[in-house]
Write a protein that holds these residues in place. Structure first.
Motif, PDB file in Angstrom:
ATOM      1  N   MET A   1       0.652   3.778  31.910  1.00  0.00           N
ATOM      2  CA  MET A   1       0.256   4.786  32.885  1.00  0.00           C
ATOM      3  C   MET A   1       0.966   6.100  32.586  1.00  0.00           C
ATOM      4  O   MET A   1       1.529   6.748  33.444  1.00  0.00           O
ATOM      5  N   THR A   2       1.046   6.436  31.331  1.00  0.00           N
ATOM      6  CA  THR A   2       1.711   7.677  30.988  1.00  0.00           C
ATOM      7  C   THR A   2       0.845   8.844  31.418  1.00  0.00           C
ATOM      8  O   THR A   2      -0.371   8.752  31.448  1.00  0.00           O
ATOM      9  N   VAL A   5      -1.859   9.989  28.972  1.00  0.00           N
ATOM     10  CA  VAL A   5      -3.072   9.209  28.851  1.00  0.00           C
ATOM     11  C   VAL A   5      -4.170   9.757  29.749  1.00  0.00           C
ATOM     12  O   VAL A   5      -5.258  10.081  29.303  1.00  0.00           O
ATOM     13  N   LYS A   8      -5.254  13.277  28.951  1.00  0.00           N
ATOM     14  CA  LYS A   8      -6.151  13.390  27.813  1.00  0.00           C
ATOM     15  C   LYS A   8      -7.604  13.222  28.256  1.00  0.00           C
ATOM     16  O   LYS A   8      -8.476  13.978  27.893  1.00  0.00           O
ATOM     17  N   TYR A 209       8.500   9.780  23.204  1.00  0.00           N
ATOM     18  CA  TYR A 209       9.608   8.860  22.960  1.00  0.00           C
ATOM     19  C   TYR A 209      10.416   8.611  24.237  1.00  0.00           C
ATOM     20  O   TYR A 209      11.070   7.590  24.378  1.00  0.00           O
ATOM     21  N   SER A 215      10.203   2.096  27.890  1.00  0.00           N
ATOM     22  CA  SER A 215       9.276   0.964  27.908  1.00  0.00           C
ATOM     23  C   SER A 215       9.801  -0.173  27.043  1.00  0.00           C
ATOM     24  O   SER A 215       9.800  -1.323  27.456  1.00  0.00           O
ATOM     25  N   ASN A 216      10.243   0.143  25.849  1.00  0.00           N
ATOM     26  CA  ASN A 216      10.779  -0.892  24.959  1.00  0.00           C
ATOM     27  C   ASN A 216      11.551  -0.235  23.823  1.00  0.00           C
ATOM     28  O   ASN A 216      10.999   0.107  22.784  1.00  0.00           O
ATOM     29  N   ALA A 219      11.388  -1.922  20.377  1.00  0.00           N
ATOM     30  CA  ALA A 219      10.130  -1.718  19.655  1.00  0.00           C
ATOM     31  C   ALA A 219      10.115  -0.337  19.010  1.00  0.00           C
ATOM     32  O   ALA A 219       9.618  -0.170  17.896  1.00  0.00           O
ATOM     33  N   SER A 223       9.985   0.381  15.043  1.00  0.00           N
ATOM     34  CA  SER A 223       8.872   1.150  14.491  1.00  0.00           C
ATOM     35  C   SER A 223       9.389   2.162  13.477  1.00  0.00           C
ATOM     36  O   SER A 223       8.638   2.986  12.987  1.00  0.00           O
ATOM     37  N   ARG A 283       8.346   4.579  33.301  1.00  0.00           N
ATOM     38  CA  ARG A 283       7.357   5.189  34.164  1.00  0.00           C
ATOM     39  C   ARG A 283       7.967   6.320  34.961  1.00  0.00           C
ATOM     40  O   ARG A 283       9.113   6.248  35.368  1.00  0.00           O
TER      41      ARG A 283
ATOM     42  N   LEU C 343       6.009  -3.934  20.779  1.00  0.00           N
ATOM     43  CA  LEU C 343       5.151  -3.035  21.537  1.00  0.00           C
ATOM     44  C   LEU C 343       5.869  -2.482  22.754  1.00  0.00           C
ATOM     45  O   LEU C 343       6.716  -3.138  23.336  1.00  0.00           O
ATOM     46  N   ALA C 344       5.498  -1.272  23.101  1.00  0.00           N
ATOM     47  CA  ALA C 344       5.911  -0.735  24.390  1.00  0.00           C
ATOM     48  C   ALA C 344       4.763  -1.096  25.329  1.00  0.00           C
ATOM     49  O   ALA C 344       3.761  -0.395  25.393  1.00  0.00           O
ATOM     50  N   ILE C 345       4.898  -2.236  26.009  1.00  0.00           N
ATOM     51  CA  ILE C 345       3.707  -2.820  26.640  1.00  0.00           C
ATOM     52  C   ILE C 345       3.189  -2.047  27.845  1.00  0.00           C
ATOM     53  O   ILE C 345       2.075  -2.239  28.265  1.00  0.00           O
ATOM     54  N   THR C 346       4.033  -1.163  28.410  1.00  0.00           N
ATOM     55  CA  THR C 346       3.510  -0.385  29.528  1.00  0.00           C
ATOM     56  C   THR C 346       2.833   0.890  29.045  1.00  0.00           C
ATOM     57  O   THR C 346       2.370   1.689  29.830  1.00  0.00           O
ATOM     58  N   MET C 347       2.805   1.080  27.734  1.00  0.00           N
ATOM     59  CA  MET C 347       2.141   2.278  27.214  1.00  0.00           C
ATOM     60  C   MET C 347       0.777   1.879  26.643  1.00  0.00           C
ATOM     61  O   MET C 347       0.473   0.711  26.475  1.00  0.00           O
ATOM     62  N   ASP C 348      -0.032   2.883  26.342  1.00  0.00           N
ATOM     63  CA  ASP C 348      -1.404   2.558  25.979  1.00  0.00           C
ATOM     64  C   ASP C 348      -1.553   2.279  24.480  1.00  0.00           C
ATOM     65  O   ASP C 348      -0.592   2.367  23.714  1.00  0.00           O
ATOM     66  N   MET C 355       3.092   5.219  17.385  1.00  0.00           N
ATOM     67  CA  MET C 355       4.557   5.222  17.500  1.00  0.00           C
ATOM     68  C   MET C 355       5.322   5.507  16.210  1.00  0.00           C
ATOM     69  O   MET C 355       6.176   6.379  16.187  1.00  0.00           O
ATOM     70  N   GLU C 370      -3.121  15.350  20.433  1.00  0.00           N
ATOM     71  CA  GLU C 370      -3.684  14.150  21.064  1.00  0.00           C
ATOM     72  C   GLU C 370      -5.033  13.779  20.477  1.00  0.00           C
ATOM     73  O   GLU C 370      -5.341  12.610  20.313  1.00  0.00           O
ATOM     74  N   ASP C 374      -6.019  10.217  18.945  1.00  0.00           N
ATOM     75  CA  ASP C 374      -7.120   9.422  19.487  1.00  0.00           C
ATOM     76  C   ASP C 374      -8.121   9.055  18.409  1.00  0.00           C
ATOM     77  O   ASP C 374      -8.602   7.923  18.344  1.00  0.00           O
ATOM     78  N   HIS C 392      -7.020   4.004  25.747  1.00  0.00           N
ATOM     79  CA  HIS C 392      -6.001   4.386  26.731  1.00  0.00           C
ATOM     80  C   HIS C 392      -5.683   3.258  27.695  1.00  0.00           C
ATOM     81  O   HIS C 392      -5.132   3.472  28.756  1.00  0.00           O
ATOM     82  N   GLU C 394      -3.451   0.142  28.836  1.00  0.00           N
ATOM     83  CA  GLU C 394      -2.077  -0.313  28.604  1.00  0.00           C
ATOM     84  C   GLU C 394      -2.114  -1.608  27.821  1.00  0.00           C
ATOM     85  O   GLU C 394      -2.899  -2.501  28.130  1.00  0.00           O
ATOM     86  N   ARG C 396      -0.212  -4.120  27.733  1.00  0.00           N
ATOM     87  CA  ARG C 396       0.163  -5.369  28.399  1.00  0.00           C
ATOM     88  C   ARG C 396      -1.061  -6.078  28.980  1.00  0.00           C
ATOM     89  O   ARG C 396      -1.024  -7.268  29.245  1.00  0.00           O
ATOM     90  N   LYS C 410      -0.553  -0.180  13.765  1.00  0.00           N
ATOM     91  CA  LYS C 410       0.409   0.925  13.708  1.00  0.00           C
ATOM     92  C   LYS C 410       1.038   1.036  12.324  1.00  0.00           C
ATOM     93  O   LYS C 410       1.346   2.124  11.861  1.00  0.00           O
TER      94      LYS C 410
END
Lengths: 333, 314, 508
Positions: A1-2, A5, A8, A209, A215-216, A219, A223, A283, C343-348, C355, C370, C374, C392, C394, C396, C410
């Protein structure tokens, strides 16, 4: 939920800024409106231009601080030093302008630069030395409080010899353009900082970033991203924003008050949390923080204007923090 | 959504329910913005202000920030007070300069301002109702010198290094010693933020460093109690303690002889005089620009004298 | 036989998704019933309905012939239904016994806990399972396999008559799997009905009595496990026949070396590891759990430090001390635990795909482009056939297979020359597995070099051009890929323990 996103998808950046908040921040925004309506009904003196401006003015410093700490909290960290860092920056500003008599812009840049440097230090402690952010910034909080007192000789530094310094916060460019709308520059700066940081968060590598680290972090590291360096960059950026808050408060008080600052970090963090940013990281939005900060100052001001006893004001503020976060959690379920 | 409605309802309810508890300004109304409100001293100021309000048939509000460093919070309080259009404002400035734009606003709106507790560096306030801190601290120095026979080492545990009262009480004491008592050496001045515990630790450190210390001056209630605690915990005897203000603990210490005596301001008088002057100014009567609210030295013998007891608080 | 559970016509919807539609399941006493289906087929959702975590929208659940509606894990436990989740839910800092009896500790007077009684009860449980474990051991100190045994003990301690196991063998080695199956057989003999979710076909044949297949939230059919050919079960799962071509091992001796490592060492985990990897080659890493394969991969990638050793990329010596260095050298690492490390699972999807590559998508001021991100992401999504409603979304919210493809994507976007895949198909379904295999084959066809670590021997043998076998941190041999090498050959090397070490073991 950035933010990026949603931004865009909707095209324009500003549309994105509003849109990304729209869904998520509806609740916080509605609470703000409810508070405004409630207080207007409670006291005829609440809803008047001068009081609205007083509320905005009261939000300016805490708002800027909260924006800075939002960045840190999104990375999953915390910064307890922002209050005293703000004071430290104000003192540095005073040293440059009053002690050394340098020109105003130099002092402002020095104040902001001092914040960036402090942020850089905190970031290095956290990223390179692996000290947990809570501890690292607790240490910084005390170091900066002490240094502020040492540098200033424990006395307030006044800016009487720097004409125009107090205009940074107290003046009103808007009021000059639109007579009858004397919104102070401090408030203007708050909104400019908010827009700028929201842009950085949604549109730049640094912002990306910031969310990714929260978030992680592992990861991100795996990367191949130099995660430590970016983390330091984020703390530095947040520090510079604290520096802006330092200049703002110094300008507003027309003095650098070396003993001030402790307790401001908690107020700023409360604003961030009310705005829906997760302390777990990953978030959060600037719009949310801005609304959170406004809720805090509307509440404080409104209760005062309604002449509620001060003890009960404190109780009400605490209750609102818990309610706001509870509502946010329920929404996420 | 259930939760959304709940919270909105609750917020609205909070806003409305607090309404009835609020004191609404009817008739003449004076807003007092003080330097604090939790401390017993400020509570005493508030009670004096309320006493005056009752006698004069007006209403007041009394507010102050959580601690004396929060200069900008105090300004926000002043701004909120102005929004309520009071007949007059009583203001104890934490930092005079910072408040000037708002004082000008008040002046422009025709709202008279009375400074209290300490002055405001501005010609806007019509009057200042305050203790002469320099003179009061000098009296403390005199008493100290009397007790220790005009010579020896003394220390000061002050409550703050930036506020005006902190600076004046410290300097009033130091200057008096320097001017009149060449054989007394002030070995150190330490700052405990008016916090009992911090002041206790400071005192113990001072006593450890200076075992031959003859006396300690604590510059406000918290500092003075801290000094008493520190001396008691160290088990040191023969150290003369002079305190400042009152409060139950300090009064007990004086009665039991742990503390030689203390300076008391007249907080009730400060509050009373401030409101009285504010209303007079609002009614267009002339008032004195300097209202000395007085101070006293008291010890175990004089503590129960009516004129002393009246200004002491628990 | 007695029917212990019957679920009929179960529907369950989430906003935007119909997760279950007319799902069915029948479980008898003393039966091991495999529940199969691709990821997203609804197996886990169905089991969560049965164990009271989700509330069904429609349908009927009969427990011992009586309609029931468990409304939470506690009620489900009271009905005799226990579930062991794929992701273990243990408190790592508490002891084994404390974990098992959490919330129902035996009490003494004044609310004091009777630790002795609790430990005794746990010990009884363990001995009934033939588990050699001290009830006071702190769970965090145990291997994943042992932790799983504790989860099973916990479920059994409720006297469960129905036990749901969600991929219980995902993290276990062969010996541990054998232990687990022994326990399952014992439970079966005691009349416990077991619902067994797994993607491993060979396990089904060994342990299951019947198989129920689901697809897209719907019931497909129930068949006998022993008599039904694997191909038929797979066909039921994917709705079509999956076929694969036999492995063609290319001639690689003349091809330039992409990666060479010499004398890697770190404590007991990595001992003198050296090997060469050619361009266009898949080098399989085989070995038992804990043989040091992941450790070697992470060390090459700079994620963990080394005591000694040299790494050459394209013939050039590289000093790699962080993943950042490794990526600059053209090495990409797909870790075994996607959610934790990949993965950053809360990101899309777009944010994750970009990344490692953000520097290629930014202006000099660090502003992101962007639309380029995309476009590139969309291309990758199309190319890898990643099933996501949007770039877009997420990550997760996506299935394991699609998450894995994003991790691959990636690194593809980064244009690495060397890919290290660590358990690339763990927890992903048959259809997605085939796609990952095809992807690895495509990579090598384009001259990329691949190291593939896998605990599933059929997978290693299917893809590897050469197979490097490890045991206890050492390379015990490198075997040629293709028909010539058998599972037995690999297992011999994988169990070739250091003789000194073995003797030491006897002395102890």
């Amino acid at each position: 939920m950035t933010a990026s996103v949603d931004a865009k998808k909707e095209g324009g950046f500003l549309a994105g800024l509003i849109k990304s908040g729209a869904h998520q921040k509806l609740l916080a925004f509605a609470s703000l409106i409810m508070l405004l309506i409630g207080f207007s009904l409670g006291s005829p003196n609440f809803m008047q231009m001068s009081n609205m401006i007083a509320i905005l003015q009261a939000t300016s410093v805490i708002g800027v601080l909260a924006i800075g700490v939002t960045l840190i909290i999104i990375t999953g960290g915390i910064d307890l030093s922002i209050g005293t860092m703000m004071t430290f920056c104000a003192v540095i500003c005073g040293v440059f302008l009053t002690y050394w008599g340098l020109p105003l812009p130099v002092g402002v840049v020095a104040g902001i630069g001092a914040g960036a440097f402090c942020g850089f230090c905190s970031g290095t402690f956290v990223a390179k030395m692996k000290i947990p952010p809570f501890i690292a910034t607790l240490g910084m909080m005390l170091i900066l409080k002490g240094l502020s007192l040492v540098i200033s000789g424990t006395r307030p530094i006044y800016f009487n010899d720097t004409p125009g310094f107090d205009k940074i916060s107290r003046g009103s460019l808007i009021g000059e353009v639109i007579p009858g709308l004397p919104i102070p520059n401090g408030v203007l700066i708050l909104f400019l900082v908010a827009i700028g940081v929201a842009y950085v968060l949604s549109r730049t590598v640094l912002g990306r970033y910031t969310y990714a680290l929260g978030s992680n972090e592992e990861a991100v590291r795996l990367s191949g991203v130099n995660a430590d360096r970016w983390k330091i960059a984020i703390y530095t950026f947040a520090g510079a924003i604290c520096g802006i808050a330092g200049v703002l408060i110094a300008s507003r008080l027309n003095s650098a008050q070396p003993a001030l600052g402790l307790g401001y970090e908690l107020e700023a963090i409360a604003a961030v949390v009310i705005g829906g940013t997760s302390l777990a990281g990953g978030r959060g939005t600037i719009l949310g923080t801005l609304i959170g900060a406004l809720i805090m100052s509307v509440l404080t001001n409104g209760l005062r204007v309604m002449s509620v006893a001060q003890e009960w004001q404190t109780v009400a503020t605490g209750a609102i923090i818990i309610l706001a976060v509870y509502a946010d959690m329920s929404r996420k379920k | 959504m259930f939760s959304r409605r709940t919270i909105l309802g609750t917020i609205a309810a909070t806003a409305l329910l607090t309404g009835p508890t609020a004191v609404f300004a009817e008739g003449e109304y004076v807003a007092l913005v003080s330097k604090g409100f939790q401390h017993q001293f400020w509570q005493a100021v508030q009670s004096g202000a309320e006493q005056a309000a009752e006698e004069l048939g007006v209403t007041i509000t009394f507010e102050g920030p959580d601690n004396e460093t929060m200069v900008d919070k105090q300004i926000d309080m002043l701004a909120a007070a102005l929004a309520n259009k009071p007949a007059a404002i009583g203001f104890a400035a934490l930092d005079s300069q910072a408040a000037i734009p708002l004082l000008r606003d008040a002046d422009a709106a025709g709202i008279p301002i009375i400074a209290f507790d300490s002055g405001v560096d501005s010609d806007i306030p019509l009057a200042t109702a305050a203790t002469n801190n320099m003179a009061a601290a000098a009296l403390a120095a005199e008493k100290m010198a009397e007790f220790i026979g005009g010579k020896g080492k003394v220390a000061v545990v002050a409550h703050d290094q930036t506020s005006r009262t902190g600076i004046e009480r410290r300097d009033g004491f130091l200057e008096k010693i320097a001017a009149d008592y060449p054989d007394i050496e002030v070995v150190t001045v330490q700052y405990g933020a008016g916090d009992q515990l911090k002041s206790t630790e400071l005192t113990k450190a001072i006593l450890t460093a200076n075992p031959d210390l003859s006396g300690i001056f604590g510059t406000n209630e918290g500092s003075a109690i801290g000094v008493v605690n520190g001396v008691t915990e160290m088990g040191t005897e023969g150290v003369v303690i002079i305190g400042y203000d009152s409060g139950k603990a300090q009064k007990d210490a004086i009665r039991s002889g742990l503390m030689a005596g203390a300076i008391t301001q007249n907080p009730v008088g400060i509050g009373y005089e401030t409101v009285k002057a504010a209303i007079m100014a609002a009614r267009g009567e002339t008032i004195d620009s300097e209202i000395d609210t007085g101070f006293y030295y008291y010890d175990a013998e004089t503590i129960d004298n009516p004129e002393i007891a009246a200004v002491l608080y628990d | 036989m007695d029917k212990i559970v019957e679920m009929i016509g179960v529907d369950k919807g989430f906003p935007g998704v119909q997760a279950l539609k007319d799902a069915r399941l029948e479980l008898y006493k003393g039966e091991v019933h495999a529940l199969m289906g691709e990821n997203g087929a609804g197996k886990s959702t169905l089991m969560k309905v049965l164990s009271g975590i989700y509330k069904k929208d429609a349908g009927e659940i009969l427990i011992r012939g009586k309609p029931e509606e468990p409304v939470g894990p506690r009620e489900a436990q009271a009905l005799g239904i226990g579930i062991i989740h794929q992701e273990l839910s243990l408190m790592m800092d508490l002891s084994a016994a404390q974990n098992i009896f959490i919330g129902r500790e035996p009490r003494l007077s004044f609310g004091r806990i009777d630790d002795a009684e609790m430990n005794r009860k746990a010990a009884t449980l363990f001995s009934s399972m033939h588990l050699d474990l001290d009830p006071q051991t702190v769970v965090g100190d145990l291997t994943i396999a042992k932790q799983q045994m504790i989860e099973i003990s916990k479920a059994l301690s409720f006297n469960s008559e129905v036990l749901i196991m969600d991929e219980p063998t995902a993290a276990l080695n062969d010996a541990e799997i054998a232990d687990l199956f022994n326990i399952i057989n014992k439970l079966k003999a005691n009349g416990v009905g077991i619902v067994y979710i797994s993607h491993k076909m060979d396990e089904l044949k060994r342990i299951a009595d019947r198989v129920t297949v689901m697809r897209d939230g719907q019931y497909v059919g129930t068949v006998d496990a022993k008599e039904t050919p694997v191909d038929q079960i797979i066909a039921m799962m994917v709705g079509r026949k999956v076929q694969h071509d036999p492995l063609v091992v290319p001639e690689i001796s003349d091809v330039p070396v992409a990666l060479e490592v010499r004398g890697l060492n770190r404590g007991k985990e990595i001992r003198d590891v050296s090997f060469k990897l050619h361009r266009g080659e898949v080098l399989g890493f085989a070995g038992l759990m804990g043989a040091g394969r992941t450790e070697v991969a992470r060390a090459i990638f700079g994620a963990d430090p080394l005591d000694a050793g040299e790494v050459f990329v394209g013939g050039e010596k590289r000093h790699i001390t962080s993943p950042h260095d490794a990526v600059k050298a053209g090495i990409g690492y797909l870790s075994e635990d996607r959610k934790r490390y990949g993965l950053a699972i809360t990101m899309d999807v777009a944010a994750n795909t970009a990344m490692p590559n953000l520097e290629n998508f930014t202006s000099q001021l660090g502003v992101l482009n962007e639309s380029e991100i995309d476009t590139a992401t969309q291309e990758m999504v199309d190319k890898l056939n990643i099933r996501t409603p949007s770039i877009h979304q997420e990550v997760r919210l996506l299935s394991g297979g699609n998450q894995q493809k994003i991790v691959v994507g990636k690194w593809l976007l980064r244009d690495c020359d060397i890919f290290i895949f660590d358990e690339p198909t763990r927890g992903i379904d048959v259809g997605a597995k085939a796609e990952i295999y095809r992807l690895i084959e495509d990579l090598t066809a384009r001259g990329k070099a691949v190291i593939m670590i896998s605990s599933e021997l059929p997978e290693v043998m299917r893809l590897s051009h050469r197979i490097l076998v490890m045991c206890e941190g050492r390379v015990t041999g490198i075997l040629p890929g293709g028909e010539g090498t058998t599972q037995e050959d690999i297992m011999t090397l994988a169990t070739q323990r250091d003789t000194n070490q073995q003797n030491a073991g006897y002395i102890q």
